[in-house]
Design a protein around this motif. Structure first.
Motif, PDB file in Angstrom:
ATOM      1  N   GLY A   1       0.615   2.709 -61.210  1.00 45.28           N
ATOM      2  CA  GLY A   1      -0.544   1.876 -60.905  1.00 45.28           C
ATOM      3  C   GLY A   1      -0.818   1.720 -59.424  1.00 45.28           C
ATOM      4  N   PHE A   2       0.205   1.877 -58.579  1.00 46.90           N
ATOM      5  CA  PHE A   2      -0.019   1.759 -57.139  1.00 46.90           C
ATOM      6  C   PHE A   2      -0.994   2.827 -56.653  1.00 46.90           C
ATOM      7  CE2 PHE A   2       4.500  -0.025 -57.072  1.00 46.90           C
ATOM      8  CZ  PHE A   2       4.067  -1.348 -57.016  1.00 46.90           C
ATOM      9  N   ALA A   3      -0.806   4.062 -57.098  1.00 46.57           N
ATOM     10  CA  ALA A   3      -1.689   5.154 -56.675  1.00 46.57           C
ATOM     11  C   ALA A   3      -3.102   4.969 -57.224  1.00 46.57           C
ATOM     12  CB  ALA A   3      -1.117   6.500 -57.126  1.00 46.57           C
ATOM     13  N   VAL A   4      -3.211   4.454 -58.457  1.00 47.43           N
ATOM     14  CA  VAL A   4      -4.539   4.205 -59.030  1.00 47.43           C
ATOM     15  C   VAL A   4      -5.273   3.156 -58.199  1.00 47.43           C
ATOM     16  CG1 VAL A   4      -5.812   3.556 -61.099  1.00 47.43           C
ATOM     17  CG2 VAL A   4      -3.613   4.739 -61.324  1.00 47.43           C
ATOM     18  N   TRP A   5      -4.586   2.084 -57.891  1.00 47.91           N
ATOM     19  CA  TRP A   5      -5.187   1.019 -57.080  1.00 47.91           C
ATOM     20  C   TRP A   5      -5.632   1.570 -55.731  1.00 47.91           C
ATOM     21  CZ3 TRP A   5      -4.550  -1.318 -52.405  1.00 47.91           C
ATOM     22  CH2 TRP A   5      -5.129  -2.576 -52.219  1.00 47.91           C
TER      23      TRP A   5
ATOM     24  N   GLU B   1      -1.347  -2.650 -61.820  1.00 48.96           N
ATOM     25  CA  GLU B   1      -1.976  -2.111 -63.021  1.00 48.96           C
ATOM     26  C   GLU B   1      -3.072  -3.047 -63.534  1.00 48.96           C
ATOM     27  OE1 GLU B   1       0.816  -1.084 -66.046  1.00 48.96           O
ATOM     28  OE2 GLU B   1       1.793   0.476 -64.835  1.00 48.96           O
ATOM     29  N   THR B   2      -2.822  -4.342 -63.479  1.00 44.82           N
ATOM     30  CA  THR B   2      -3.818  -5.294 -63.955  1.00 44.82           C
ATOM     31  C   THR B   2      -5.088  -5.212 -63.124  1.00 44.82           C
ATOM     32  OG1 THR B   2      -2.079  -6.789 -64.728  1.00 44.82           O
ATOM     33  CG2 THR B   2      -4.271  -7.733 -64.401  1.00 44.82           C
ATOM     34  N   ALA B   3      -4.940  -5.166 -61.803  1.00 40.28           N
ATOM     35  CA  ALA B   3      -6.111  -5.094 -60.927  1.00 40.28           C
ATOM     36  C   ALA B   3      -6.828  -3.757 -61.074  1.00 40.28           C
ATOM     37  CB  ALA B   3      -5.681  -5.311 -59.478  1.00 40.28           C
ATOM     38  N   ALA B   4      -6.059  -2.666 -61.070  1.00 39.86           N
ATOM     39  CA  ALA B   4      -6.680  -1.343 -61.194  1.00 39.86           C
ATOM     40  C   ALA B   4      -7.345  -1.176 -62.555  1.00 39.86           C
ATOM     41  CB  ALA B   4      -5.629  -0.261 -60.978  1.00 39.86           C
TER      42      ALA B   4
ATOM     43  N   ALA C   1      16.319  -8.930 -77.609  1.00 40.09           N
ATOM     44  CA  ALA C   1      16.840 -10.148 -77.001  1.00 40.09           C
ATOM     45  C   ALA C   1      17.175  -9.960 -75.525  1.00 40.09           C
ATOM     46  CB  ALA C   1      18.082 -10.602 -77.761  1.00 40.09           C
ATOM     47  N   TYR C   2      17.626  -8.764 -75.140  1.00 36.75           N
ATOM     48  CA  TYR C   2      18.039  -8.547 -73.758  1.00 36.75           C
ATOM     49  C   TYR C   2      16.875  -8.199 -72.838  1.00 36.75           C
ATOM     50  CZ  TYR C   2      17.485  -3.519 -74.464  1.00 36.75           C
ATOM     51  OH  TYR C   2      16.962  -2.279 -74.719  1.00 36.75           O
ATOM     52  N   LEU C   3      15.672  -7.931 -73.408  1.00 37.79           N
ATOM     53  CA  LEU C   3      14.514  -7.538 -72.603  1.00 37.79           C
ATOM     54  C   LEU C   3      13.806  -8.788 -72.106  1.00 37.79           C
ATOM     55  CD1 LEU C   3      13.173  -4.531 -74.705  1.00 37.79           C
ATOM     56  CD2 LEU C   3      14.471  -4.451 -72.564  1.00 37.79           C
ATOM     57  N   VAL C   4      14.280  -9.333 -71.021  1.00 35.52           N
ATOM     58  CA  VAL C   4      13.719 -10.557 -70.465  1.00 35.52           C
ATOM     59  C   VAL C   4      12.272 -10.322 -70.055  1.00 35.52           C
ATOM     60  CG1 VAL C   4      13.934 -12.281 -68.645  1.00 35.52           C
ATOM     61  CG2 VAL C   4      15.980 -11.245 -69.637  1.00 35.52           C
ATOM     62  N   GLY C   5      11.408 -11.239 -70.472  1.00 31.65           N
ATOM     63  CA  GLY C   5      10.002 -11.140 -70.101  1.00 31.65           C
ATOM     64  C   GLY C   5       9.131 -10.466 -71.130  1.00 31.65           C
ATOM     65  N   SER C   6       9.716  -9.904 -72.184  1.00 33.60           N
ATOM     66  CA  SER C   6       8.909  -9.260 -73.220  1.00 33.60           C
ATOM     67  C   SER C   6       8.387 -10.318 -74.178  1.00 33.60           C
ATOM     68  CB  SER C   6       9.736  -8.230 -73.989  1.00 33.60           C
ATOM     69  OG  SER C   6      10.839  -8.846 -74.619  1.00 33.60           O
ATOM     70  N   GLY C   7       7.303  -9.965 -74.862  1.00 30.97           N
ATOM     71  CA  GLY C   7       6.756 -10.863 -75.863  1.00 30.97           C
ATOM     72  C   GLY C   7       5.659 -11.775 -75.371  1.00 30.97           C
ATOM     73  N   GLY C   8       5.258 -11.651 -74.104  1.00 30.62           N
ATOM     74  CA  GLY C   8       4.172 -12.468 -73.573  1.00 30.62           C
ATOM     75  C   GLY C   8       2.836 -11.750 -73.689  1.00 30.62           C
ATOM     76  N   VAL C   9       1.965 -11.975 -72.713  1.00 29.09           N
ATOM     77  CA  VAL C   9       0.687 -11.268 -72.688  1.00 29.09           C
ATOM     78  C   VAL C   9       0.967  -9.782 -72.545  1.00 29.09           C
ATOM     79  CG1 VAL C   9      -1.463 -10.962 -71.430  1.00 29.09           C
ATOM     80  CG2 VAL C   9      -0.487 -13.250 -71.684  1.00 29.09           C
ATOM     81  N   PRO C  10       0.417  -8.926 -73.421  1.00 31.00           N
ATOM     82  CA  PRO C  10       0.731  -7.492 -73.371  1.00 31.00           C
ATOM     83  C   PRO C  10       0.409  -6.884 -72.009  1.00 31.00           C
ATOM     84  CG  PRO C  10      -0.411  -8.027 -75.413  1.00 31.00           C
ATOM     85  CD  PRO C  10      -0.490  -9.255 -74.542  1.00 31.00           C
ATOM     86  N   ALA C  11       1.356  -6.181 -71.435  1.00 31.49           N
ATOM     87  CA  ALA C  11       1.189  -5.513 -70.149  1.00 31.49           C
ATOM     88  C   ALA C  11       2.300  -4.487 -70.011  1.00 31.49           C
ATOM     89  CB  ALA C  11       1.241  -6.517 -68.997  1.00 31.49           C
ATOM     90  N   GLY C  12       2.140  -3.589 -69.062  1.00 32.08           N
ATOM     91  CA  GLY C  12       3.188  -2.614 -68.793  1.00 32.08           C
ATOM     92  C   GLY C  12       3.555  -1.805 -70.014  1.00 32.08           C
ATOM     93  N   ALA C  13       4.835  -1.837 -70.371  1.00 33.78           N
ATOM     94  CA  ALA C  13       5.331  -1.020 -71.472  1.00 33.78           C
ATOM     95  C   ALA C  13       4.851  -1.477 -72.834  1.00 33.78           C
ATOM     96  CB  ALA C  13       6.864  -1.006 -71.448  1.00 33.78           C
ATOM     97  N   ASP C  14       4.259  -2.685 -72.938  1.00 34.84           N
ATOM     98  CA  ASP C  14       3.719  -3.129 -74.219  1.00 34.84           C
ATOM     99  C   ASP C  14       2.574  -2.243 -74.697  1.00 34.84           C
ATOM    100  OD1 ASP C  14       5.382  -5.381 -74.513  1.00 34.84           O
ATOM    101  OD2 ASP C  14       4.104  -6.560 -73.183  1.00 34.84           O
ATOM    102  N   LEU C  15       1.958  -1.490 -73.763  1.00 43.28           N
ATOM    103  CA  LEU C  15       0.747  -0.750 -74.079  1.00 43.28           C
ATOM    104  C   LEU C  15       0.934   0.759 -73.973  1.00 43.28           C
ATOM    105  CD1 LEU C  15      -1.637  -3.088 -72.052  1.00 43.28           C
ATOM    106  CD2 LEU C  15      -1.201  -3.146 -74.522  1.00 43.28           C
ATOM    107  N   THR C  16       2.186   1.194 -73.861  1.00 42.24           N
ATOM    108  CA  THR C  16       2.487   2.623 -73.732  1.00 42.24           C
ATOM    109  C   THR C  16       3.688   2.959 -74.597  1.00 42.24           C
ATOM    110  OG1 THR C  16       4.113   2.502 -71.938  1.00 42.24           O
ATOM    111  CG2 THR C  16       1.790   2.405 -71.302  1.00 42.24           C
ATOM    112  N   ALA C  17       3.984   4.240 -74.697  1.00 43.68           N
ATOM    113  CA  ALA C  17       5.146   4.676 -75.474  1.00 43.68           C
ATOM    114  C   ALA C  17       6.397   4.802 -74.612  1.00 43.68           C
ATOM    115  CB  ALA C  17       4.849   6.012 -76.149  1.00 43.68           C
TER     116      ALA C  17
END
Length: 455
Positions: free
Chosen positions: A344-348, A113-116, A320-336
């Motif tokens: 993102g694989f198909a977009v790429w 997703e980041t690259a695409a 608390a249980y969502l490991v990896g959340s709270g960093g640089v916004p990506a993935g589900a941070d930017l969607t509902a």
């Protein structure tokens, strides 16, 4: 494991056979919906069924009800057919079965997703610093963009809408063209702003917002939280708002400019049409579909935001249980969506297959074919009522009743599939050209069929 390999190969063969049949099969024919429903509505068995038998039963039940929307003569809505690389990548995505929540649940999905997203921003002329949420369609993309807008205009007014909600909040005014897409209204309902917050701005002859009317509306309203929804690609005519002037006006009055560019934003990818969306880089958020003009599989769209902080504030979540959340916004941070498929694989893959020149050629070819459609129907004696600036053609066949009969006859005929619409008080045939496999021969064959049916 050999059984799984055989099953997936059988599924791939069925899919390939179907896709290869599209140029020759009827696009859409009348279906006995009751019989189709009954074919699926068998009693739920008590015992398990072998997967290969399930696959065979599914193919047999579904085949009579499949519409060739991925084929070269489907012109009813602005949809494409998934490209070869995108289709194969989406099949891999299903097989990989990745949870694209964040870089912990699937590092590969977030990297794709980041690259695409970087490629998409470059192609469309959106600032490189903008955030990109990979969502399901223009509805979700408009909702994400307007959620970011709601956050920012209320934050500017000293109100934290994510914490305090809308009860007691400053009134948010929303302006949009009278010919906006219906998803804008639904986004406002979903976001709690309501359609009463929306003020319709008059449009010009082809459906683009009248900049003078927008300027007057903003001036008369005075200061206050303001969102303006602009459009790149009128759903009927293809017309684009004057984005440069409109964005300048919105920012002059301290507002947020959101662009609904579901299909029209792709005009930016071609030097031949880029002028239609001049100034798009000055907006604050943008919505754009991938399963339309980019010819990606369903469901694929993009929510871009010039303020990643506002985007994440409006859409992200943490626990608390969502490991990896709270960093640089990506993935589900930017969607509902939190449980997200790895689209993102198909977009790429699609962008890698086409390249910059291929995307431009796709846009240019569809526009040329739309003009060919318009010229052919005009030469046959029918009325083309819009300026064909992109891939949309509106055609009248006399009075409304006759136009509806021609549309219905074309849909039943199976040569091509076209839609009907009401524009400026008239019933019209609406033709959208956005499939990468459509040829001049497909257009000519469709024009001949429509003319035959109209006569």
């Amino acid at each position: 494991m050999d059984e799984l390999r055989h099953l997936l190969r059988r599924a791939a063969d069925h899919a390939a056979d179907y896709r290869l049949s599209l140029p020759d099969r009827p696009v859409g024919v009348p279906v006995d919906q009751t019989a189709l429903t009954e074919a699926f509505a068998v009693p739920l068995p008590d015992a398990p069924t072998p997967p290969e038998q399930v696959l065979a039963e599914l193919v047999a039940a579904a085949e009579p009800g499949l519409v060739a929307t991925a084929g070269p003569r489907y012109f009813g809505f602005v949809v494409g057919g998934a490209s070869p690389a995108a289709t194969a990548a989406d099949m891999l995505a299903v097989g990989w079965d990745q949870l694209a929540f964040n870089a912990v649940t699937s590092p590969a999905a977030v990297a794709a997703e980041t690259a695409a997203g970087t490629w998409l921003k470059d192609l469309l002329g959106i600032p490189a610093t903008a955030s990109v949420g990979f969502v399901t369609g223009a509805q979700a993309a408009n909702t994400a963009g307007l959620a970011a807008a709601r956050h920012q205009v209320l934050a500017d007014a000293g109100w934290d809408v994510e914490r305090r909600g809308l009860i007691g909040a400053p009134t948010v005014r929303v302006y949009a063209g009278a010919e906006r897409h219906a998803t804008i209204d639904r986004s406002l309902r979903l976001l709690g702003l309501g359609t009463d917050a929306l003020h319709a701005v008059p449009t010009g002859p082809q459906g683009a917002v009248d900049p003078d009317a927008l300027a007057a509306a903003l001036r008369d309203a005075g200061p206050g939280p303001t969102i303006v929804c602009l459009q790149a690609g009128n759903v009927n005519t293809g017309a684009c708002d004057d984005l440069r002037r409109a964005c300048d006006l919105v920012h002059r009055y301290g507002g947020w400019a959101h662009v609904d560019g579901a299909f029209g934003l792709w005009a930016a990818a071609s030097p031949a049409t880029r002028h239609l969306v001049d100034g798009l880089e000055n907006a604050d958020s943008w919505a754009c579909d991938g399963h339309k003009w980019l010819n990606l599989p369903y469901d694929s769209a993009f929510a871009f935001c010039a303020r990643p902080d506002a985007h994440a504030a409006a859409m992200s979540l943490a626990a608390a249980y969502l490991v990896g959340s709270g960093g640089v916004p990506a993935g589900a941070d930017l969607t509902a969506e939190s449980s997200r498929r790895a689209r993102g694989f198909a977009v790429w893959a699609a962008l890698r297959e086409l390249g910059r020149d291929g995307v431009a050629a796709l846009v240019e070819r569809c526009c040329a074919l739309a003009r060919r459609f318009a010229d052919g129907l005009a030469e046959a004696g029918f009325e083309v009522v819009n300026d064909v600036v992109l891939n949309q053609v509106l055609v009248g066949f006399g009075d409304d009743a006759r136009t509806d009969r021609v549309v219905a006859a074309a849909q039943a005929d199976g040569t091509c599939w076209v839609g009907g619409t009401t524009w400026r008080g008239r019933r019209l045939m609406r033709i959208s050209v956005s499939n990468a496999t459509t040829t001049e021969a497909d257009v000519d064959r469709s024009v001949a069929a429509i003319a035959r049916l109209a006569r």
